[in-house]
Design a protein around this motif. Structure first.
Motif, PDB file in Angstrom:
ATOM      1  N   ILE A 254       0.831  -1.200   0.000  1.00 42.29           N
ATOM      2  CA  ILE A 254       0.000   0.000   0.000  1.00 42.29           C
ATOM      3  C   ILE A 254       0.867   1.252   0.000  1.00 42.29           C
ATOM      4  O   ILE A 254       0.661   2.187  -0.766  1.00 42.29           O
ATOM      5  N   GLU A 255       1.906   1.222   0.854  1.00 39.84           N
ATOM      6  CA  GLU A 255       2.791   2.376   0.926  1.00 39.84           C
ATOM      7  C   GLU A 255       3.486   2.591  -0.420  1.00 39.84           C
ATOM      8  O   GLU A 255       3.652   3.717  -0.884  1.00 39.84           O
ATOM      9  N   MET A 256       3.864   1.491  -1.066  1.00 35.05           N
ATOM     10  CA  MET A 256       4.516   1.587  -2.368  1.00 35.05           C
ATOM     11  C   MET A 256       3.583   2.238  -3.396  1.00 35.05           C
ATOM     12  O   MET A 256       3.990   3.121  -4.163  1.00 35.05           O
ATOM     13  N   GLY A 257       2.326   1.817  -3.382  1.00 36.58           N
ATOM     14  CA  GLY A 257       1.352   2.391  -4.302  1.00 36.58           C
ATOM     15  C   GLY A 257       1.160   3.888  -4.056  1.00 36.58           C
ATOM     16  O   GLY A 257       1.098   4.684  -4.985  1.00 36.58           O
ATOM     17  N   LEU A 258       1.093   4.267  -2.756  1.00 40.92           N
ATOM     18  CA  LEU A 258       0.907   5.686  -2.419  1.00 40.92           C
ATOM     19  C   LEU A 258       2.106   6.513  -2.839  1.00 40.92           C
ATOM     20  O   LEU A 258       1.972   7.623  -3.352  1.00 40.92           O
ATOM     21  N   ILE A 259       3.307   5.963  -2.615  1.00 47.46           N
ATOM     22  CA  ILE A 259       4.522   6.696  -2.986  1.00 47.46           C
ATOM     23  C   ILE A 259       4.549   6.903  -4.505  1.00 47.46           C
ATOM     24  O   ILE A 259       4.813   8.004  -4.993  1.00 47.46           O
ATOM     25  N   ALA A 260       4.226   5.836  -5.253  1.00 44.13           N
ATOM     26  CA  ALA A 260       4.240   5.933  -6.716  1.00 44.13           C
ATOM     27  C   ALA A 260       3.238   6.994  -7.179  1.00 44.13           C
ATOM     28  O   ALA A 260       3.536   7.848  -8.013  1.00 44.13           O
ATOM     29  N   LYS A 261       2.046   6.950  -6.583  1.00 42.36           N
ATOM     30  CA  LYS A 261       0.977   7.887  -6.953  1.00 42.36           C
ATOM     31  C   LYS A 261       1.397   9.323  -6.646  1.00 42.36           C
ATOM     32  O   LYS A 261       1.241  10.227  -7.468  1.00 42.36           O
ATOM     33  N   GLN A 262       1.943   9.538  -5.455  1.00 45.33           N
ATOM     34  CA  GLN A 262       2.332  10.896  -5.064  1.00 45.33           C
ATOM     35  C   GLN A 262       3.552  11.372  -5.844  1.00 45.33           C
ATOM     36  O   GLN A 262       3.718  12.571  -6.088  1.00 45.33           O
ATOM     37  N   ALA A 263       4.423  10.442  -6.257  1.00 41.50           N
ATOM     38  CA  ALA A 263       5.593  10.812  -7.054  1.00 41.50           C
ATOM     39  C   ALA A 263       5.142  11.380  -8.395  1.00 41.50           C
ATOM     40  O   ALA A 263       5.624  12.416  -8.851  1.00 41.50           O
ATOM     41  N   ARG A 264       4.180  10.719  -9.022  1.00 40.82           N
ATOM     42  CA  ARG A 264       3.668  11.206 -10.305  1.00 40.82           C
ATOM     43  C   ARG A 264       2.964  12.554 -10.131  1.00 40.82           C
ATOM     44  O   ARG A 264       3.082  13.433 -10.978  1.00 40.82           O
ATOM     45  N   ALA A 265       2.252  12.716  -9.005  1.00 39.85           N
ATOM     46  CA  ALA A 265       1.554  13.985  -8.758  1.00 39.85           C
ATOM     47  C   ALA A 265       2.543  15.127  -8.562  1.00 39.85           C
ATOM     48  O   ALA A 265       2.204  16.290  -8.745  1.00 39.85           O
ATOM     49  N   LEU A 266       3.782  14.781  -8.177  1.00 42.88           N
ATOM     50  CA  LEU A 266       4.806  15.814  -7.996  1.00 42.88           C
ATOM     51  C   LEU A 266       5.590  16.050  -9.276  1.00 42.88           C
ATOM     52  O   LEU A 266       6.504  16.864  -9.310  1.00 42.88           O
ATOM     53  N   GLY A 267       5.256  15.294 -10.320  1.00 43.97           N
ATOM     54  CA  GLY A 267       5.941  15.478 -11.584  1.00 43.97           C
ATOM     55  C   GLY A 267       7.208  14.647 -11.732  1.00 43.97           C
ATOM     56  O   GLY A 267       8.027  14.929 -12.593  1.00 43.97           O
ATOM     57  N   ILE A 268       7.390  13.649 -10.881  1.00 45.94           N
ATOM     58  CA  ILE A 268       8.537  12.752 -11.045  1.00 45.94           C
ATOM     59  C   ILE A 268       8.199  11.746 -12.149  1.00 45.94           C
ATOM     60  O   ILE A 268       7.206  11.023 -12.050  1.00 45.94           O
ATOM     61  N   THR A 269       9.031  11.712 -13.196  1.00 47.73           N
ATOM     62  CA  THR A 269       8.715  10.839 -14.330  1.00 47.73           C
ATOM     63  C   THR A 269       9.593   9.598 -14.339  1.00 47.73           C
ATOM     64  O   THR A 269       9.502   8.777 -15.246  1.00 47.73           O
ATOM     65  N   ALA A 270      10.471   9.453 -13.345  1.00 49.36           N
ATOM     66  CA  ALA A 270      11.404   8.328 -13.306  1.00 49.36           C
ATOM     67  C   ALA A 270      10.652   6.994 -13.389  1.00 49.36           C
ATOM     68  O   ALA A 270       9.509   6.880 -12.945  1.00 49.36           O
ATOM     69  N   ARG A 271      11.313   5.988 -13.976  1.00 51.54           N
ATOM     70  CA  ARG A 271      10.766   4.640 -14.026  1.00 51.54           C
ATOM     71  C   ARG A 271      10.697   4.096 -12.598  1.00 51.54           C
ATOM     72  O   ARG A 271      11.662   4.167 -11.851  1.00 51.54           O
ATOM     73  N   ILE A 272       9.527   3.535 -12.218  1.00 58.33           N
ATOM     74  CA  ILE A 272       9.386   3.021 -10.860  1.00 58.33           C
ATOM     75  C   ILE A 272       9.750   1.542 -10.839  1.00 58.33           C
ATOM     76  O   ILE A 272       9.289   0.769 -11.680  1.00 58.33           O
ATOM     77  N   VAL A 273      10.601   1.156  -9.918  1.00 58.38           N
ATOM     78  CA  VAL A 273      10.958  -0.259  -9.776  1.00 58.38           C
ATOM     79  C   VAL A 273      10.810  -0.676  -8.317  1.00 58.38           C
ATOM     80  O   VAL A 273      10.892   0.149  -7.417  1.00 58.38           O
ATOM     81  N   GLY A 274      10.576  -1.969  -8.108  1.00 63.63           N
ATOM     82  CA  GLY A 274      10.405  -2.458  -6.743  1.00 63.63           C
ATOM     83  C   GLY A 274      10.471  -3.969  -6.683  1.00 63.63           C
ATOM     84  O   GLY A 274      10.538  -4.642  -7.719  1.00 63.63           O
ATOM     85  N   GLY A 275      10.433  -4.488  -5.467  1.00 64.20           N
ATOM     86  CA  GLY A 275      10.487  -5.929  -5.275  1.00 64.20           C
ATOM     87  C   GLY A 275       9.100  -6.556  -5.381  1.00 64.20           C
ATOM     88  O   GLY A 275       8.202  -6.032  -6.036  1.00 64.20           O
ATOM     89  N   GLN A 276       8.949  -7.650  -4.657  1.00 68.76           N
ATOM     90  CA  GLN A 276       7.724  -8.440  -4.675  1.00 68.76           C
ATOM     91  C   GLN A 276       6.428  -7.622  -4.513  1.00 68.76           C
ATOM     92  O   GLN A 276       5.450  -7.885  -5.202  1.00 68.76           O
ATOM     93  N   PRO A 277       6.378  -6.616  -3.611  1.00 65.00           N
ATOM     94  CA  PRO A 277       5.115  -5.884  -3.445  1.00 65.00           C
ATOM     95  C   PRO A 277       4.620  -5.255  -4.745  1.00 65.00           C
ATOM     96  O   PRO A 277       3.415  -5.136  -4.964  1.00 65.00           O
ATOM     97  N   ALA A 278       5.547  -4.854  -5.613  1.00 65.57           N
ATOM     98  CA  ALA A 278       5.140  -4.215  -6.865  1.00 65.57           C
ATOM     99  C   ALA A 278       4.475  -5.204  -7.806  1.00 65.57           C
ATOM    100  O   ALA A 278       3.868  -4.816  -8.805  1.00 65.57           O
ATOM    101  N   ALA A 279       4.592  -6.493  -7.500  1.00 63.77           N
ATOM    102  CA  ALA A 279       4.001  -7.510  -8.368  1.00 63.77           C
ATOM    103  C   ALA A 279       2.572  -7.844  -7.971  1.00 63.77           C
ATOM    104  O   ALA A 279       1.973  -8.764  -8.517  1.00 63.77           O
ATOM    105  N   THR A 280       1.997  -7.098  -7.020  1.00 58.10           N
ATOM    106  CA  THR A 280       0.665  -7.454  -6.522  1.00 58.10           C
ATOM    107  C   THR A 280      -0.423  -6.524  -7.054  1.00 58.10           C
ATOM    108  O   THR A 280      -0.165  -5.361  -7.333  1.00 58.10           O
ATOM    109  N   PRO A 281      -1.657  -7.034  -7.136  1.00 61.90           N
ATOM    110  CA  PRO A 281      -2.782  -6.185  -7.545  1.00 61.90           C
ATOM    111  C   PRO A 281      -3.024  -5.036  -6.568  1.00 61.90           C
ATOM    112  O   PRO A 281      -3.532  -3.987  -6.950  1.00 61.90           O
TER     113      PRO A 281
END
Lengths: 397, 293
Positions: A254-281
């Motif tokens: 959940i925290e990973m999803g929120l960070i990704a969402k807020q990063a895009r809202a701040l205009g960060i365009t970097a490719r997002i990468v992560g471990g196992q949590p990023a592989a979940t719905p």
């Protein structure tokens, strides 16, 4: 004080009564909070189960922020146990689960572990999370209860317990695979890291940074947040100023999803990468499909369509729980199958030491890959790289 | 632009966004304290329930965001009325009983929401396109403007209601002069109920606004509940302008500290908070301490 109220119509007794009722509600809800443990088995409850039943313990977060981890673990275990029971159990004896909720809280987990020891379970599924696994490691070791964990902190298997087994790869393996891909294959150089200060986050951070170091790279920005933080704009602002090409997120789903969402809202365009949590719905759902698109992740289980076995598993899971299977459930199912197989082979000597010895002897081919445990309890040594295309997970290599 | 300036401006924007949320929550605490002398420990939980109600309409039932917002405000205001009804028998006893009562209600709400909506929480998509605008390297997310704008409108509407309408004036009168108001035949109980209802609606408004940024889950009550409480005290507990100033200052403070030492941001923000109160116990706005006891 509110003494001079002319509408003093309540008799003294009523006040006292209201006070008593209120404090009773308070106490009962407080205790409900403290020990919200439930026992569940397929069919009969633990209390009324016969002494012939084989009792397995389970500890995981069934409530709180990490509840999804505990629920997945529980469902994977339940599937495997139900399958065995449907075939008549282990040598005719039914397997029952004693399920305890640790709320993702280490001190509750310790209580739960002591309860399992008192209740003389032969083995345990505990826990799906690093911090709580580390908290109960010694209790289960002393009681000689073999337990399956899916916490990925590398430290778990380095504490000298002979009874802990990991049903997935550890952070070092996930993050080395990820760093090799992102730096080695994609040629990325400017990488920012954000992780949380919990055991899982810290493990992810250390593993990924050391994997980067092996490629001669250090992060352009390295931020730490707390596991229960919800607003990350400050840390992400600092990251944005470093202009990274890649943003590695080392936190739970959940925290990973929120960070990704807020990063895009701040205009960060970097490719997002992560471990196992990023592989979940859960990650995709929290971040939103548009944000999750293109995220690169390391996992042991990319999609339900990988092969005939995963397809059959996903269909059975869907039928039983009405949801789409994911890596966590598949992993828990693998872990439970191995544990049950070890108990079956150890029979009739179903005690901790014999079950442990059988686990060490296993060569298991599962949904998430091939397992062969070493003395420390590590059994899985590879990970795969995947990404989201049109919202669907697919392999990258 | 100098990167330090960029970071400063960026965290100011982020701080004002979160600060508006804290200000709405702080207003609820302060209003109830002002009229009933009561610290409402269930306020953080009411905030969470409000966020859930709106989210259930918006995400699960696909209602339009504005309608979901209005429904969340109304229903949570109703919940506030109910809370006041439950507390009313305790009103004539020591204030401690009422505070304990709110604590109990908070725990009940917390557990009820886990039972009703499950422990998992709901992810809320942004109601508008949130692609940020870039101004000289500083990004401004459109949704942040929505948060600040809606919060400002709500505060203005509240001020108008309290100062220009008969019932608003009655609420203020009964908060300031309880006994006199009773003697004049005003229904002080109803006024208290209204205060709790409005405070709860403000919390729901904060919860609904922050939902798309956060994640709506039963444990969201803790951090915002505590930070909103801290903001109310920082501004001057019981003071309405104080709640707004305190909320904004606390939000900005938290962001500024976090850009410097991220893992310690909450700790340091609270240390600064304590230091400010040591030197100015009545809070930033510095109204005399409202003593209802």
């Amino acid at each position: 004080m509110l003494h001079n109220n002319p509408k003093k119509s309540y008799p003294q007794r009523k006040k006292v009564l209201a006070g008593i009722v209120l404090s009773a509600t308070l106490v009962s809800t407080l205790t409900a909070c403290g020990s919200s443990s439930t026992s569940s088995t397929s069919g009969s409850s633990v209390a009324s189960g016969s002494s012939q039943d084989i009792k397995i313990g389970e500890i995981g977060a069934m409530s709180g922020n990490l509840a999804s981890l505990g629920t997945w673990d529980s469902q994977g275990l339940q599937m495997a146990v139900d399958e065995v029971n449907a075939k008549g159990g282990i040598h005719g004896r039914k397997v029952v689960i004693e399920k305890l909720d640790d709320q993702g809280n280490p001190s509750v987990a310790v209580n739960d572990a002591n309860k399992l020891v008192n209740d003389k379970v032969v083995a345990a599924f505990a826990t799906p999370e690093s911090t709580t696994t580390l908290a109960i490691l010694n209790i289960l070791k002393q009681a000689k209860i073999p337990h399956i964990t899916s916490g990925q902190d590398p430290e778990i298997t380095k504490k000298g317990s002979l009874f802990v087994f990991r049903d997935t790869a550890n952070s070092l393996i996930f993050d080395k695979t990820l760093a090799d891909y992102v730096v080695g294959k994609m040629g990325m150089k400017k990488i920012a890291v954000i992780s949380n200060s919990g055991a899982y986050g810290k493990g992810e951070h250390d593993a990924f940074v050391s994997a980067l170091k092996a490629h001669g790279i250090s992060p352009v920005s390295d931020q730490v947040v707390t596991p229960d933080a919800k607003d990350f704009s400050a840390q992400l602002t600092t990251i944005k100023e470093a202009h990274p090409q890649v943003l590695f997120i080392g936190t739970e789903e959940i925290e990973m999803g929120l960070i990704a969402k807020q990063a895009r809202a701040l205009g960060i365009t970097a490719r997002i990468v992560g471990g196992q949590p990023a592989a979940t719905p859960i990650y995709v759902n929290t971040a939103g499909k548009a944000v999750a698109e293109g995220t690169i992740f390391a996992t042991t289980y990319i999609s339900n369509d990988a092969n005939a076995e995963t397809k059959a598993f996903a269909a059975a899971y869907k039928k039983k729980f009405g949801q789409v299977a994911d890596s966590h459930v598949a992993k828990a199912y693998d872990g439970a199958k191995m544990l049950l197989e070890a108990i079956d082979k150890a029979y009739p000597n179903i005690d901790g030491t014999h079950i442990r010895d059988e686990l060490l002897k296993l060569n298991y081919h599962g949904l998430t890959g091939d397992f062969k445990f070493n003395d420390q309890g590590e059994g899985m040594f590879t990970a795969q790289i995947g990404t989201y295309k049109n919202g669907q997970p697919e392999p990258l290599q | 632009m100098n990167p330090h300036v960029t970071i400063l401006l960026q965290s100011l924007i982020g701080g004002i966004g979160m600060g508006s949320i804290y200000a709405l929550v702080a207003l609820g605490y302060s209003m109830v304290y002002r009229s009933m002398g009561l610290v409402n420990f269930a306020h953080g939980n009411i905030f969470m329930v409000g966020a859930y109600i709106g989210t259930v309409f918006y995400v699960s039932m696909h209602t339009n965001f504005v309608l979901a917002f209005a429904l969340a405000l109304l229903l949570t205001a109703g919940l506030g009325m109910i809370v006041q009804k439950i507390l009313r028998p305790l009103e004539k006893m020591d204030l401690i009983y009422m505070m304990l009562g709110t604590l109990g209600i908070g725990i009940v709400l917390q557990n009820l929401s886990i039972i009703i909506w499950g422990p998992d929480g709901i992810a809320v998509p942004f109601p508008i396109n949130n692609t940020p605008w870039m101004v000289k390297g500083i990004s401004i997310a459109p949704y942040t403007l929505v948060i600040v704008g809606v919060a400002a409108l709500i505060v203005i509407a509240l001020q108008l209601f309290l100062n220009r309408t008969k019932i608003g004036l009655a609420m203020r009168a009964s908060a300031q002069e309880r006994d006199m108001s009773l003697a004049l035949g005003m229904n002080v109980g109803l006024m208290n109920g209204l205060t709790l209802a409005i405070g709860s609606a403000l919390a729901a408004c904060a919860g609904m606004l922050v939902g798309p940024v956060f994640y709506v889950s039963p444990d969201m009550s803790t951090s915002v509940g505590i930070n909103g409480f801290a903001a109310a005290i920082l501004g001057g507990f019981g003071s309405m302008p104080g709640a707004i100033v305190g909320g904004l200052v606390f939000g900005i403070l938290e962001q500024l500290v976090a850009t410097q030492v991220s893992a310690w941001s909450e700790v340091i923000a609270f240390v600064i908070f304590v230091v400010v109160l040591i030197f100015k116990p009545s809070g930033i706005v510095g109204e005399r301490v409202v003593d209802k006891l």
